[in-house]
Design a protein around this motif. Structure first.
Motif, PDB file in Angstrom:
ATOM      1  N   PRO A  40      40.904  52.031  46.705  1.00  0.00           N
ATOM      2  CA  PRO A  40      42.040  51.275  46.160  1.00  0.00           C
ATOM      3  C   PRO A  40      41.800  50.712  44.765  1.00  0.00           C
ATOM      4  O   PRO A  40      42.718  50.682  43.933  1.00  0.00           O
ATOM      5  N   TRP A  41      40.566  50.270  44.473  1.00  0.00           N
ATOM      6  CA  TRP A  41      40.323  49.652  43.165  1.00  0.00           C
ATOM      7  C   TRP A  41      40.373  50.664  42.026  1.00  0.00           C
ATOM      8  O   TRP A  41      40.404  50.282  40.854  1.00  0.00           O
ATOM      9  N   ALA A  42      40.411  51.954  42.334  1.00  0.00           N
ATOM     10  CA  ALA A  42      40.558  52.967  41.291  1.00  0.00           C
ATOM     11  C   ALA A  42      41.885  52.815  40.554  1.00  0.00           C
ATOM     12  O   ALA A  42      42.019  53.268  39.406  1.00  0.00           O
ATOM     13  N   PHE A  43      42.850  52.155  41.190  1.00  0.00           N
ATOM     14  CA  PHE A  43      44.192  52.055  40.634  1.00  0.00           C
ATOM     15  C   PHE A  43      44.489  50.663  40.067  1.00  0.00           C
ATOM     16  O   PHE A  43      45.624  50.391  39.683  1.00  0.00           O
ATOM     17  N   TRP A  44      43.486  49.806  40.024  1.00  0.00           N
ATOM     18  CA  TRP A  44      43.677  48.493  39.419  1.00  0.00           C
ATOM     19  C   TRP A  44      43.931  48.623  37.922  1.00  0.00           C
ATOM     20  O   TRP A  44      43.359  49.491  37.242  1.00  0.00           O
ATOM     21  N   GLY A  45      44.777  47.740  37.404  1.00  0.00           N
ATOM     22  CA  GLY A  45      44.951  47.611  35.967  1.00  0.00           C
ATOM     23  C   GLY A  45      43.947  46.620  35.408  1.00  0.00           C
ATOM     24  O   GLY A  45      43.222  45.947  36.153  1.00  0.00           O
ATOM     25  N   PRO A  46      43.876  46.485  34.078  1.00  0.00           N
ATOM     26  CA  PRO A  46      42.895  45.567  33.475  1.00  0.00           C
ATOM     27  C   PRO A  46      42.969  44.144  34.008  1.00  0.00           C
ATOM     28  O   PRO A  46      41.932  43.500  34.228  1.00  0.00           O
ATOM     29  N   ASP A  47      44.191  43.630  34.253  1.00  0.00           N
ATOM     30  CA  ASP A  47      44.329  42.245  34.709  1.00  0.00           C
ATOM     31  C   ASP A  47      43.777  42.045  36.119  1.00  0.00           C
ATOM     32  O   ASP A  47      43.341  40.939  36.469  1.00  0.00           O
ATOM     33  N   ASP A  48      43.781  43.100  36.919  1.00  0.00           N
ATOM     34  CA  ASP A  48      43.294  42.986  38.303  1.00  0.00           C
ATOM     35  C   ASP A  48      41.784  42.762  38.363  1.00  0.00           C
ATOM     36  O   ASP A  48      41.269  42.340  39.407  1.00  0.00           O
ATOM     37  N   TRP A  49      41.079  43.062  37.276  1.00  0.00           N
ATOM     38  CA  TRP A  49      39.618  42.953  37.271  1.00  0.00           C
ATOM     39  C   TRP A  49      39.121  41.545  36.917  1.00  0.00           C
ATOM     40  O   TRP A  49      37.926  41.277  37.036  1.00  0.00           O
ATOM     41  N   GLN A  50      40.000  40.684  36.506  1.00  0.00           N
ATOM     42  CA  GLN A  50      39.562  39.354  36.103  1.00  0.00           C
ATOM     43  C   GLN A  50      38.895  38.612  37.255  1.00  0.00           C
ATOM     44  O   GLN A  50      39.400  38.589  38.376  1.00  0.00           O
ATOM     45  N   GLY A  51      37.727  38.031  36.965  1.00  0.00           N
ATOM     46  CA  GLY A  51      36.984  37.280  37.974  1.00  0.00           C
ATOM     47  C   GLY A  51      36.191  38.129  38.937  1.00  0.00           C
ATOM     48  O   GLY A  51      35.651  37.610  39.919  1.00  0.00           O
ATOM     49  N   LYS A  52      36.104  39.434  38.661  1.00  0.00           N
ATOM     50  CA  LYS A  52      35.415  40.332  39.584  1.00  0.00           C
ATOM     51  C   LYS A  52      34.145  40.939  38.972  1.00  0.00           C
ATOM     52  O   LYS A  52      33.692  42.006  39.378  1.00  0.00           O
TER      53      LYS A  52
END
Length: 223
Positions: A26-38
């Motif tokens: 699922p994380w293959a489809f994250w956008g840049p904002d989804d990665w914040q704090g990870k």
């Protein structure tokens, strides 16, 4: 490479993977904002995810590779995982340049599509191309090839590459794109690639638009 070109290639890759029912996490489809704090995720620490390069040549269609690292360990950090897995797309006559690995051993697997051509050499103590025949395992069966000899993998076939074994590969002309798997020991693209002709492993990127998905080399700049 322009970010717009990278985004287009990732869109095409997702469609190609889907055509084979090869599913990414699922994380293959994250956008840049989804990665914040990870930033502490194994995905980030071990450079998993989207990876694309033109090897500094500026002509992705002729010299390049797009891939997705699904799992990987991290020897420098003492990570318990001792293996890695990638899925790649290799286009017709698109060259992944001649190189070997000091530490990594790997199986390269044709998962579907066209034929994958692999050119092989041994290496000398001075890390030049060897001039002796070498024996490789193709699906566990020994095959001896002359220096610079070719092994052509049709869908379903695989080859085992040892440390110090020079190889380059590309899709066979007229056969279409190839879905290529890699199963290996831990992968470290920062320190374990010995290109016969020195060249960068990762691209310089011109940011002409926002990333669709982050490359593994983007993590330090966006998280």
């Amino acid at each position: 490479m322009k970010r717009s070109e990278i985004n287009a290639l990732i869109r095409d890759a997702k469609d190609f993977f889907d055509s084979f029912q090869f599913k990414l996490p699922p994380w293959a489809f994250w956008g840049p904002d989804d990665w914040q704090g990870k930033g502490d995720l194994e995905v980030v620490r071990n450079q998993l995810g989207w990876d694309l390069t033109d090897y500094g040549a500026g002509d992705f269609e002729k010299r390049g590779l797009i891939l997705f690292t699904i799992r990987n360990g991290n020897l420098a950090a003492g990570h318990p995982k001792k293996y890695a897995e990638k899925i790649m797309i290799v286009r017709e006559n698109q060259i992944c340049p001649m190189h070997f690995h000091w530490a990594k051993t790997e199986d390269i697997i044709n998962r579907g599509g066209g034929d994958l051509v692999i050119e092989l050499y041994g290496s000398t103590p001075e890390e030049d191309l060897g001039d002796e025949p070498i024996t490789v395992l193709v699906d566990g069966i020994p095959r001896t090839v002359k220096p610079g000899g070719k092994v052509v993998l049709s869908p379903g076939e695989s080859i085992f590459l040892e440390q110090g074994m020079y190889h380059r590969f590309y899709g066979a002309s007229g056969k279409g794109k190839v879905l290529v798997g890699e199963v290996s020991s831990v992968n470290d693209d920062n320190t374990d690639n010995r290109f016969h002709q020195p060249q960068p492993r990762f691209p310089d990127i011109e940011e002409d638009e926002k990333p669709l998905h982050l490359l593994c080399t983007d993590y330090p700049n966006y998280i």
